[in-house]
Design a protein around this motif. Structure first.
Motif, short mmCIF file in Angstrom:
data_model
loop_
_atom_site.label_atom_id
_atom_site.label_comp_id
_atom_site.label_asym_id
_atom_site.label_seq_id
_atom_site.Cartn_x
_atom_site.Cartn_y
_atom_site.Cartn_z
N THR A 73 0.82 -1.21 0.00
CA THR A 73 0.00 0.00 0.00
C THR A 73 0.86 1.26 0.00
O THR A 73 1.83 1.36 0.75
CB THR A 73 -0.92 0.02 1.24
N PHE A 74 0.49 2.22 -0.84
CA PHE A 74 1.14 3.52 -0.80
C PHE A 74 0.07 4.61 -0.83
O PHE A 74 -0.99 4.45 -1.42
CB PHE A 74 2.15 3.70 -1.94
N ILE A 75 0.36 5.71 -0.15
CA ILE A 75 -0.54 6.85 -0.07
C ILE A 75 0.02 7.97 -0.92
O ILE A 75 1.21 8.30 -0.82
CB ILE A 75 -0.72 7.32 1.39
N THR A 76 -0.82 8.57 -1.75
CA THR A 76 -0.37 9.63 -2.63
C THR A 76 -1.39 10.76 -2.69
O THR A 76 -2.59 10.52 -2.55
CB THR A 76 -0.11 9.09 -4.05
N THR A 77 -0.91 11.98 -2.85
CA THR A 77 -1.80 13.13 -2.97
C THR A 77 -2.69 13.00 -4.19
O THR A 77 -3.90 13.17 -4.11
CB THR A 77 -0.97 14.43 -3.08
N HIS A 78 -2.08 12.70 -5.31
CA HIS A 78 -2.76 12.68 -6.61
C HIS A 78 -3.05 11.24 -7.00
O HIS A 78 -2.14 10.44 -7.16
CB HIS A 78 -1.83 13.34 -7.63
N SER A 79 -4.31 10.89 -7.14
CA SER A 79 -4.68 9.52 -7.48
C SER A 79 -4.47 9.25 -8.96
O SER A 79 -5.39 8.94 -9.70
CB SER A 79 -6.15 9.27 -7.11
N ALA A 80 -3.20 9.36 -9.37
CA ALA A 80 -2.86 9.18 -10.77
C ALA A 80 -2.30 7.80 -11.07
O ALA A 80 -2.07 7.46 -12.23
CB ALA A 80 -1.83 10.23 -11.19
N PHE A 81 -2.09 6.99 -10.02
CA PHE A 81 -1.30 5.78 -10.19
C PHE A 81 -2.13 4.50 -10.16
O PHE A 81 -1.63 3.43 -9.81
CB PHE A 81 -0.20 5.74 -9.13
N GLY A 82 -3.38 4.61 -10.54
CA GLY A 82 -4.25 3.43 -10.52
C GLY A 82 -3.80 2.33 -11.46
O GLY A 82 -3.82 1.15 -11.11
N TYR A 83 -3.39 2.70 -12.68
CA TYR A 83 -2.93 1.70 -13.64
C TYR A 83 -1.62 1.06 -13.17
O TYR A 83 -1.43 -0.15 -13.29
CB TYR A 83 -2.73 2.32 -15.02
N LEU A 84 -0.71 1.88 -12.65
CA LEU A 84 0.55 1.35 -12.15
C LEU A 84 0.30 0.40 -10.99
O LEU A 84 0.88 -0.69 -10.92
CB LEU A 84 1.45 2.51 -11.72
N ALA A 85 -0.58 0.80 -10.07
CA ALA A 85 -0.90 -0.05 -8.92
C ALA A 85 -1.49 -1.37 -9.37
O ALA A 85 -1.11 -2.45 -8.88
CB ALA A 85 -1.86 0.68 -7.99
N GLU A 86 -2.40 -1.32 -10.31
CA GLU A 86 -3.03 -2.54 -10.79
C GLU A 86 -2.03 -3.44 -11.50
O GLU A 86 -2.04 -4.67 -11.31
CB GLU A 86 -4.18 -2.19 -11.74
N ARG A 87 -1.14 -2.86 -12.30
CA ARG A 87 -0.16 -3.64 -13.05
C ARG A 87 0.77 -4.41 -12.13
O ARG A 87 1.11 -5.57 -12.40
CB ARG A 87 0.65 -2.69 -13.95
N TYR A 88 1.19 -3.77 -11.02
CA TYR A 88 2.21 -4.38 -10.16
C TYR A 88 1.65 -4.83 -8.82
O TYR A 88 2.39 -4.98 -7.85
CB TYR A 88 3.38 -3.40 -10.00
#
Length: 338
Positions: free
Chosen positions: A229-244
């Motif tokens: 799990t990582f917390i980020t200001t900008h929810s831009a990393f949905g595809y990256l999170a799903e991929r890995y």
């Protein structure tokens, strides 16, 4: 349902593109769409909407293209407003390359430009919907994730600024999807400038290989970690999170400067404790105030996770590959990669 952009409501005229896997949007304004009238210097004049599109155009076009970008370094792309002169000059381009759903002002201007070869990167891969929490989906302390309903509500309130259906446009942060887009852009260039088609195909193949190598580095580097799990200001990393196989928790949806609700802050504090989160990520083109406040309140560290919407002197690298490698290093450190 309203659709909210990063700072403002998206005009109803700015409607995100429909997904058509592997297809290039070619807007015909008469004549043969297979050959563009190249500029006076003999190069294909390409206008790219913002950095991820500029990078593709430069890598694939090489010496055969002259690339201009509508979003200058340091400008938050979601906020871009075009000057009348810029809008008028769009009609002179041989190729317009953009990603519909990111920049409403660009979407409107390009729709009116009437350029023969107009490439919407959103049509070159499959878009998905991602909320404040995105990735594999997980449970905390044996209970269903408390924020799933909250994230779903935010999605319906417009925190995913992709399309009317709430799709997420940040495909370039997934090297695999970005490679799919690259292939479509290469095909469009070859069709617009058939005299140099072989070079475009060669350059596309080289870029796809680089993106494949990057994908391998991410897959290997993030395979074994203490937390997912990582917390980020900008929810831009949905595809990256799903991929890995990671879990992204956005502080306040896709708006890096909005104030999260007290309920969301409490939720993130609980998630951080349950999932052994060490770091709150912020980005280079937006305020770090919210991320640093949350980190201070929860005893966590802060670091940069760059959504690569622009390259500046503050970026941790000079181009897409270098910054993505820096992102990987930051994720490995925050997640406790083994």
């Amino acid at each position: 349902m309203s659709v909210m952009n990063v700072r403002r409501l998206i005009p109803t005229t700015a409607v995100a593109g429909a997904v058509a896997l592997g297809l290039v949007t070619l807007t015909a304004c008469g004549g043969d769409s297979s050959a563009a009238d190249k500029g006076t210097d003999g190069k294909l004049d390409v206008v790219a909407s913002f950095y991820p599109m500029q990078y593709l155009a430069e890598q694939i076009g090489g010496g055969h293209v002259a690339v201009q970008t509508l979003t200058k370094p340091g400008v938050e792309p979601h906020d871009l407003e075009l000057k009348p002169r810029q809008i008028g000059e769009l009609a002179d381009a041989d190729v317009l390359l953009y990603l519909k759903g990111i920049q409403p002002a660009v979407d409107e201007a390009i729709a009116q430009a009437g350029v023969k070869t107009t490439v919407d990167a959103a049509t070159l891969t499959t878009l998905e919907a991602h909320g404040t929490g995105a990735g594999e989906g997980h449970e905390h302390e044996g209970e269903a994730h408390a924020g799933e309903e909250h994230a779903e509500e935010e999605s319906h309130e417009g925190h995913d600024h992709g399309s009317e259906s709430g799709t997420d446009p940040h495909v370039w942060l997934d090297p695999v999807k970005y490679a799919e887009v690259a292939k479509g852009v290469g095909a469009a260039f070859a069709k617009a400038d058939p005299d140099h088609a072989a070079d475009y195909e060669k350059n596309t193949a080289a870029l796809v290989k680089k993106l494949g190598d990057l994908d391998t580095r991410f897959e290997t580097g993030l395979k074994n970690t203490t937390t997912r799990t990582f917390i980020t200001t900008h929810s831009a990393f949905g595809y990256l999170a799903e991929r890995y196989h990671l879990d992204q928790e956005g502080i306040s949806g896709v708006d890096p400067e909005s104030e999260p609700s007290p309920a969301r802050i409490k939720e993130l504090q609980d998630i951080a404790k349950a999932d052994k989160v060490t770091t709150v990520f912020f980005e280079t083109l937006a305020s770090d105030k919210t991320a640093k406040t949350l980190a201070q309140d929860t005893g966590l560290k802060t670091d940069v996770l760059d959504p690569l919407e622009g390259i500046t002197d503050k970026s941790r690298g000079d181009d897409y590959i270098e910054v993505m490698q820096a992102n990987l290093a930051a994720l490995k450190s925050a997640l406790g990669a083994k």
